[in-house]
Design an enzyme around this catalytic site. Structure first.
Site, PDB file in Angstrom:
ATOM      1  CD  GLU A   1       0.718  -1.526   8.013  1.00  0.00           C
ATOM      2  OE1 GLU A   1       0.512  -0.586   8.791  1.00  0.00           O
ATOM      3  OE2 GLU A   1       1.082  -1.190   7.136  1.00  0.00           O
TER       4      GLU A   1
ATOM      5  CG  ASP B   1      -0.242  -0.142   2.655  1.00  0.00           C
ATOM      6  OD1 ASP B   1       0.890  -0.077   2.562  1.00  0.00           O
ATOM      7  OD2 ASP B   1      -1.148  -0.217   3.344  1.00  0.00           O
ATOM      8  CB  SER B   2       4.503   1.802  -0.255  1.00  0.00           C
ATOM      9  OG  SER B   2       4.758   0.743  -1.005  1.00  0.00           O
TER      10      SER B   2
ATOM     11  CD  GLU C   1       8.348  -0.024   7.367  1.00  0.00           C
ATOM     12  OE1 GLU C   1       7.430  -0.835   6.993  1.00  0.00           O
ATOM     13  OE2 GLU C   1       8.555   1.045   6.732  1.00  0.00           O
TER      14      GLU C   1
ATOM     15  CG  ASP D   1       0.367  -4.114   1.940  1.00  0.00           C
ATOM     16  OD1 ASP D   1       0.610  -5.009   2.986  1.00  0.00           O
ATOM     17  OD2 ASP D   1       1.471  -3.107   1.742  1.00  0.00           O
TER      18      ASP D   1
ATOM     19  CE  LYS E   1       3.255  -5.756   3.942  1.00  0.00           C
ATOM     20  NZ  LYS E   1       2.688  -4.605   4.668  1.00  0.00           N
TER      21      LYS E   1
HETATM   22  O1  KIV Z   1       3.447  -1.024   1.518  1.00  0.00           O
HETATM   23  C1  KIV Z   1       4.580  -1.573   1.457  1.00  0.00           C
HETATM   24  O2  KIV Z   1       5.421  -1.323   0.570  1.00  0.00           O
HETATM   25  C2  KIV Z   1       5.249  -1.970   2.586  1.00  0.00           C
HETATM   26  C3  KIV Z   1       6.807  -2.421   2.724  1.00  0.00           C
HETATM   27  C4  KIV Z   1       7.494  -0.842   3.192  1.00  0.00           C
HETATM   28  C5  KIV Z   1       7.270  -3.587   3.578  1.00  0.00           C
HETATM   29  O3  KIV Z   1       4.482  -2.737   3.481  1.00  0.00           O
END
Ligand code: KIV
Length: 292
Positions: free
Chosen positions: A141, A67-68, A208, A110, A139
């Site tokens: 968090e 989600d970056s 992280e 994500d 994924k």
């Molecule tokens: O969203 C993302 O790119 C991430 C990485 C920084 C691990 O969660």
């Protein structure tokens, strides 16, 4: 994307646009085997078809549709504004790109902010959207309250990667992008959460911005869950970087844990291959430069 070669894969898979040396598809058992043998796992973020295909060709083991993308692709100031529909769109794009080449990379997507917090049932519905978009794993968090959500998804056949330490979706609560797990109480809490996530069935854990000694200790303790570090030192089972950071496409100041792999390379594919080589041979990260 299956155990068979792209040519013989059924159900209308596109023929490969650029046939490359075949490699076995990366699967959960293969990732577990790599972790057990001590072969470092490589992961980059990817958000579109072309970069995904190039990363696959460069031999990257796992792609994270992170989600970056909110920051990298959408120009948002954090990941909080990313929606499930946006994650679905980018996951589909990445998966289509992989199908154009070998399609051997393990794809993680994500779950965005708000898509798994309300209930385990909502998490299952959101995860189903990303799995149906082609992801192999989702994924999410955080620790503690997420543990039962992880268990619920894993019991229903959805592989889960957890994410502890600096968790960008809670950046406002954390007070900024800063190192987590420092000091006895914080490190013990992180350790307890990590062990619980493993027990709940998480097969991977992104760590992280966590002190290198703590992530190395966790990696040793978590025998059924592969730790993937970003700013967590070289002692993890694998490494992940945001693709744009490692390609030097960052107008701001790169975080300390990033190396620009474009330096000295003449193509994006060569830069990604250099990342793979450096992680596999243990030369990246360098704890004296990239860790706390
Ligand atoms: O969203 C993302 O790119 C991430 C990485 C920084 C691990 O969660």
């Amino acid at each position: 994307m299956s155990e068979t070669s792209p040519q013989t894969t059924p159900y209308g898979t596109l023929p490969p646009a650029s046939p490359l040396a075949p490699r076995k598809p990366v699967s959960l058992p293969r990732l577990h085997d790599m972790r057990t043998r001590g072969e470092k796992i490589t992961m980059l973020t990817a958000y579109d078809a072309t970069f995904a295909a190039v990363a696959d060709a460069a031999g990257v083991d796992c792609l994270l549709v992170g989600d970056s993308l909110g920051m990298v692709c959408q120009g948002l100031s954090s990941t909080v504004g990313v929606t499930l529909d946006t994650m679905r769109y980018h996951t589909e794009s990445v998966v289509r790109g992989l199908q154009r080449v070998q399609g051997t990379t393990w794809v993680i997507a994500d779950l965005p902010f708000g898509s798994y917090h309300e209930s385990r049932e909502l998490a299952l519905r959101s995860a189903s959207v990303l799995m149906q978009a082609g992801a192999h794993m989702v994924k999410l968090e955080g620790g503690g309250w997420t543990t039962e959500t992880v268990r619920f998804l894993v019991e229903r056949g959805i592989p889960v990667c957890a994410h502890l330490g600096l968790t960008p979706q809670t950046v406002h609560a954390l007070g900024g992008y800063r190192v987590q797990g420092r000091g006895d109480a914080a490190s013990e809490r992180l350790r307890t959460e990590a062990l619980a996530l493993q027990d709940a069935g998480a097969a991977m854990l992104v760590l992280e911005m966590v002190p290198a000694t703590l992530s190395a200790q966790l990696t040793h303790e978590l025998t059924r869950c592969a730790t993937i570090g970003i700013g967590a030192g070289k002692g993890t089972a694998g490494q992940v970087l945001v693709m744009h950071d490692m390609l030097g496409i960052n107008l701001g100041k790169n975080p300390k844990f990033v190396r620009n792999f474009m330096t000295g390379q003449d193509s994006v594919r060569a830069a990604m291959a250099a990342f793979v080589a450096a992680v596999k041979d243990g030369s990246f990260p360098d704890d004296s430069l990239h860790a706390w």
